[in-house]
Design a protein around this motif. Structure first.
Motif, PDB file in Angstrom:
ATOM      1  N   GLY A 109       0.679  -1.044   0.112  1.00 36.48           N
ATOM      2  CA  GLY A 109       0.094  -0.058   0.022  1.00 36.48           C
ATOM      3  C   GLY A 109       0.769   1.404   0.104  1.00 36.48           C
ATOM      4  N   THR A 110       0.131   2.526  -0.095  1.00 38.36           N
ATOM      5  CA  THR A 110       0.829   3.844   0.053  1.00 38.36           C
ATOM      6  C   THR A 110       1.346   3.959   1.409  1.00 38.36           C
ATOM      7  N   ASN A 111       2.748   4.304   1.266  1.00 41.96           N
ATOM      8  CA  ASN A 111       3.246   4.604   2.777  1.00 41.96           C
ATOM      9  C   ASN A 111       4.072   5.722   2.500  1.00 41.96           C
ATOM     10  N   SER A 112       4.133   6.650   4.001  1.00 33.85           N
ATOM     11  CA  SER A 112       4.676   8.027   3.969  1.00 33.85           C
ATOM     12  C   SER A 112       5.657   7.817   5.182  1.00 33.85           C
ATOM     13  N   THR A 113       6.569   8.974   5.065  1.00 31.74           N
ATOM     14  CA  THR A 113       7.359   9.223   6.164  1.00 31.74           C
ATOM     15  C   THR A 113       7.638  10.593   6.457  1.00 31.74           C
ATOM     16  N   ASN A 114       8.144  11.241   7.555  1.00 31.52           N
ATOM     17  CA  ASN A 114       8.245  12.583   7.730  1.00 31.52           C
ATOM     18  C   ASN A 114       9.795  12.442   7.882  1.00 31.52           C
ATOM     19  N   ASN A 115      10.794  13.359   7.122  1.00 30.61           N
ATOM     20  CA  ASN A 115      12.097  13.697   7.588  1.00 30.61           C
ATOM     21  C   ASN A 115      12.177  15.152   7.979  1.00 30.61           C
ATOM     22  N   LEU A 116      12.165  15.215   9.412  1.00 31.10           N
ATOM     23  CA  LEU A 116      12.175  16.600  10.002  1.00 31.10           C
ATOM     24  C   LEU A 116      13.454  16.954  10.746  1.00 31.10           C
ATOM     25  N   LYS A 117      14.418  15.948  10.680  1.00 26.79           N
ATOM     26  CA  LYS A 117      15.443  16.134  11.482  1.00 26.79           C
ATOM     27  C   LYS A 117      16.324  17.341  11.190  1.00 26.79           C
ATOM     28  N   LEU A 118      16.343  17.966  10.121  1.00 22.79           N
ATOM     29  CA  LEU A 118      17.153  19.067   9.840  1.00 22.79           C
ATOM     30  C   LEU A 118      16.509  20.506   9.894  1.00 22.79           C
TER      31      LEU A 118
END
Length: 705
Positions: A109-118
């Motif tokens: 299925g459609t999967n997402s993730t956030n990349n907010l480290k910087l």
């Protein structure tokens, strides 16, 4: 009394020495660790331990991730991000390589993730060094980026073709099960989404160091057994003003010492959390010095005489000086003393010595005259002009440009043999050559000894020395000791965009995806020149013959002979009209004022060439409309767009996408420069067109034809 005076003077001398040592010391404690057990150097402003780093963003912790098992070596981590550090670069580029996790999905299925480290930090993912990669079977991988200025969303990504086999079948990401795209500048926070077409295989999306990816592509076969592995990623960094003025080099130096110091500082902007473009600071050692520019006394003089590659004293004695060197010519009279001493021994021997001495003297004198002639040519024809250019540009970058000698380039081109010619231009002839180290290069030789042409050649040296972008041709160096100057570039094997569009390449035909990618790469390079370079640069001669294609058919913008750097607050450039007919902005032609929107107009003509495969000027069109730009706008206004497009474009892609790009080209060709988009807007809209499976919303925004 004399003894007391002597002791007093010695004490003063010792105190002066101690004081000088304290002033020249690095200020940072000598107890600060220099590495973390894995041979990764930790230079200041980064550091391990209290008072060893400039600010919290640059704190390094030394640990292992194996539950503190003493059998595993410790590695450095950026504490604020919890990212393993692989390499730190403290020169003017200011980069740090870290290990960054891959995002994977094996559910279908459609999967997402956030990349907010910087986010809100003085770090950003490097657009020059990194790529966004999607891998898997029919995987649609995308980046979703929220603008901090207006809270709008932008998308970028690609789709992987599938052959239902291992996705590392081959050495490069150029075929099945893999795709890659460039990333925008100042990327800090984004959302990664995977939309697989099949649940049979795992799919992946990640940022990666482009150089590492090209050289270690096959190592990603481990993804099937280790989907959570990490890959190298390059981060740009800078120091905020508060931390910068607390550096030892600023806090412990007087204004005079800073002006005459062995280092210099510049800036780059990184968008911070409040949505504004904040300028961050970077420093580097001046030419002739190496070391750590962030420490007081950290830049030390280079002994150029110890390394033959760093000096030009091939047949003379080299003397090192502070920050440079000079060559000393010794007077050779030994031969004449020998001749006088033994002149009476034998007449025949004397004659022999005289003949040999005369021949040797003739060779020496001729060689010195040749050297002096080259020096005279440099000083009279090139040196003064280059010094004028350096005085108004980044001196350090220009001086770091390699100076080739004439013999080296003559050998590389078989004395500029006609068989080595690969192109002609308004400024000179281009030859293909091979240097002594085996590198293939392109060498541009000026056609005439004319001061205006020399000015254009030297201007190209200065401009290209300031540019570091993957889609701009790289200048390797120049030769100024010949009657006409020579420029040495990286060799771009697949010719110009004009040749590619007008030729018949059956192996790599100009598909819609390839044309759109070339347009995105050229627009990204122009956006970099206009808005990201330390000083804005106007190219002033954008055309399909000045866009080169490398071995992977990636675009490289070339020919900066008439380009100009302008001040950040300067809105236009008033000059005599230069450029190529068919690409010149009509408003610039009438007013003589060149702006960044004039480059936008020229790019609009290139965009129309990509859509139609027509030439910018053609006598085959109607008598009144020989210009491709005017012909294109007239066809759109007359509802005849699809009659002039290339058949391959019509057969490959939905008409809605074609309409979107055509409307963008029409806006670029607007006769009123104020109504044209900026190159930033052009690049964003082309990337959005590349990603969007449906463009109905874009069609509503710009209207139908």
């Amino acid at each position: 009394m004399a003894l007391q005076m002597l002791l007093f003077r010695m004490l003063v001398l010792v105190m002066c020495s101690v004081n000088a040592f304290a002033r020249a010391s690095n200020v940072i404690s000598t107890s600060c660790p220099q590495d973390c057990g894995n041979n990764v150097s930790i230079p200041y402003p980064f550091g391990i331990g209290k008072d060893c780093y400039v600010g919290d963003w640059f704190e390094i912790v030394c640990r292992n991730d194996s539950y503190n098992d003493p059998g595993f070596p410790k590695v450095p981590f950026l504490k604020r991000f919890d990212l393993e550090v692989l390499e730190i670069n403290i020169d003017f580029l200011g980069t740090v390589r870290v290990s960054y996790p891959i995002f994977s999905s094996c559910t279908g299925g459609t999967n997402s993730t956030n990349n907010l480290k910087l986010e809100k930090s003085p770090f950003a993912f490097s657009a020059n060094e990194n790529s966004f990669v999607g891998m898997g079977c029919s995987n649609s991988a995308s980046l979703q980026i929220r603008s901090l200025h207006d809270d709008t969303l932008s998308f970028s990504g690609c789709t992987t073709p599938c052959d239902r086999g291992p996705f590392t079948n081959g050495r490069f990401c150029n075929a099945t099960n893999c795709c890659q795209i460039t990333i925008p500048f100042n990327l800090q926070a984004f959302n990664t989404t995977i939309e697989p077409k099949s649940s049979e295989y795992c799919n992946y999306a990640f940022l990666v160091d482009q150089n590492w990816f090209e050289n270690n592509f096959t190592e990603l076969s481990e993804l099937s057994t280790n989907p959570n592995m990490s890959v190298p990623v390059v981060l740009d960094w800078g120091i905020d003003n508060t931390s910068f003025y607390s550096l030892p080099i600023r806090k412990n130096s007087t204004a005079r010492e800073y002006k005459n110091s062995t280092y210099s500082c510049g800036w780059r902007y990184i968008t911070l959390g409040n949505g504004t473009q904040n300028y961050t600071n970077l420093c580097g050692c001046r030419s002739g010095y190496r070391g750590n520019p962030y420490l007081l006394g950290g830049c030390e003089d280079i002994d150029e005489c110890a390394d033959p590659d760093l000096n030009t004293c091939a047949h003379t004695r080299c003397e090192n000086t502070e920050g440079s060197f000079h060559c000393v010519v010794a007077k050779n009279i030994k031969l004449f003393i020998i001749i006088v001493k033994y002149i009476g021994v034998s007449a025949s021997l004397g004659v022999l010595f005289l003949i040999f001495g005369g021949w040797w003297s003739y060779k020496v004198i001729k060689k010195r005259m040749r050297i002096k002639r080259k020096e005279k040519l440099f000083k009279q024809k090139c040196g003064l002009l280059l010094e004028q250019q350096i005085s108004t540009n980044s001196k350090d970058k220009v001086e770091n440009t390699k100076l080739f000698n004439s013999k080296e380039l003559e050998k590389a081109t078989d004395r500029f043999c006609a068989d080595r010619i690969i192109g002609h231009g308004g400024q000179g002839t281009v030859y293909k050559g091979m240097l002594a180290d085996g590198r293939i290069v392109a060498i541009k030789k000026s056609n005439v000894i004319d001061e205006e042409k020399l000015q254009e050649f030297l201007n190209e040296v200065v401009i290209l020395s300031q540019i570091n972008h993957r889609n701009v041709v790289k200048l390797l160096g120049c030769c100024l000791e010949t009657e006409v100057p020579l420029l040495v570039y990286e060799f771009i094997p697949n010719g110009t965009l004009a040749q590619y569009l007008n030729g018949q390449n059956e192996e790599f035909p100009p598909t819609w995806d390839m044309r759109l990618r070339i347009a995105i790469e050229v627009s990204g390079a122009l956006f970099y020149l206009h808005s990201v370079a330390s000083s804005p640069i106007y190219h002033r001669d954008i055309k399909s013959t000045n866009i080169l294609l490398d071995d992977k058919y990636r675009a490289k913008v070339a020919d900066f002979g008439i380009s100009r750097s302008v001040a950040i607050d300067q809105t236009h450039l008033s000059t005599l009209v230069h450029g190529t007919f068919g690409y010149i902005d009509p408003e610039y032609f009438l007013s003589g004022q060149f702006t960044d929107k004039s480059d936008v107009y020229s790019f609009g003509v290139v965009l129309v060439e990509l859509l139609t495969r027509e030439k910018a000027i053609s006598s085959s069109r109607t008598r009144d409309i020989k210009s491709l730009a005017a012909f294109f706008v007239s066809s759109m206004e007359g509802n005849n767009l699809f009659d002039i497009l290339d058949n391959q474009v019509l057969n490959e892609v939905e008409k809605e996408k074609i309409i979107t790009v055509a409307n963008l080209a029409k806006r670029c060709l607007n006769l009123n420069r104020k109504d044209r988009p900026s190159m930033r807007e052009v690049a964003r809209e082309l990337e959005a067109n590349q990603m969007s499976p449906k463009v109905s919303n874009l069609q509503e925004k710009y209207g139908e034809i």
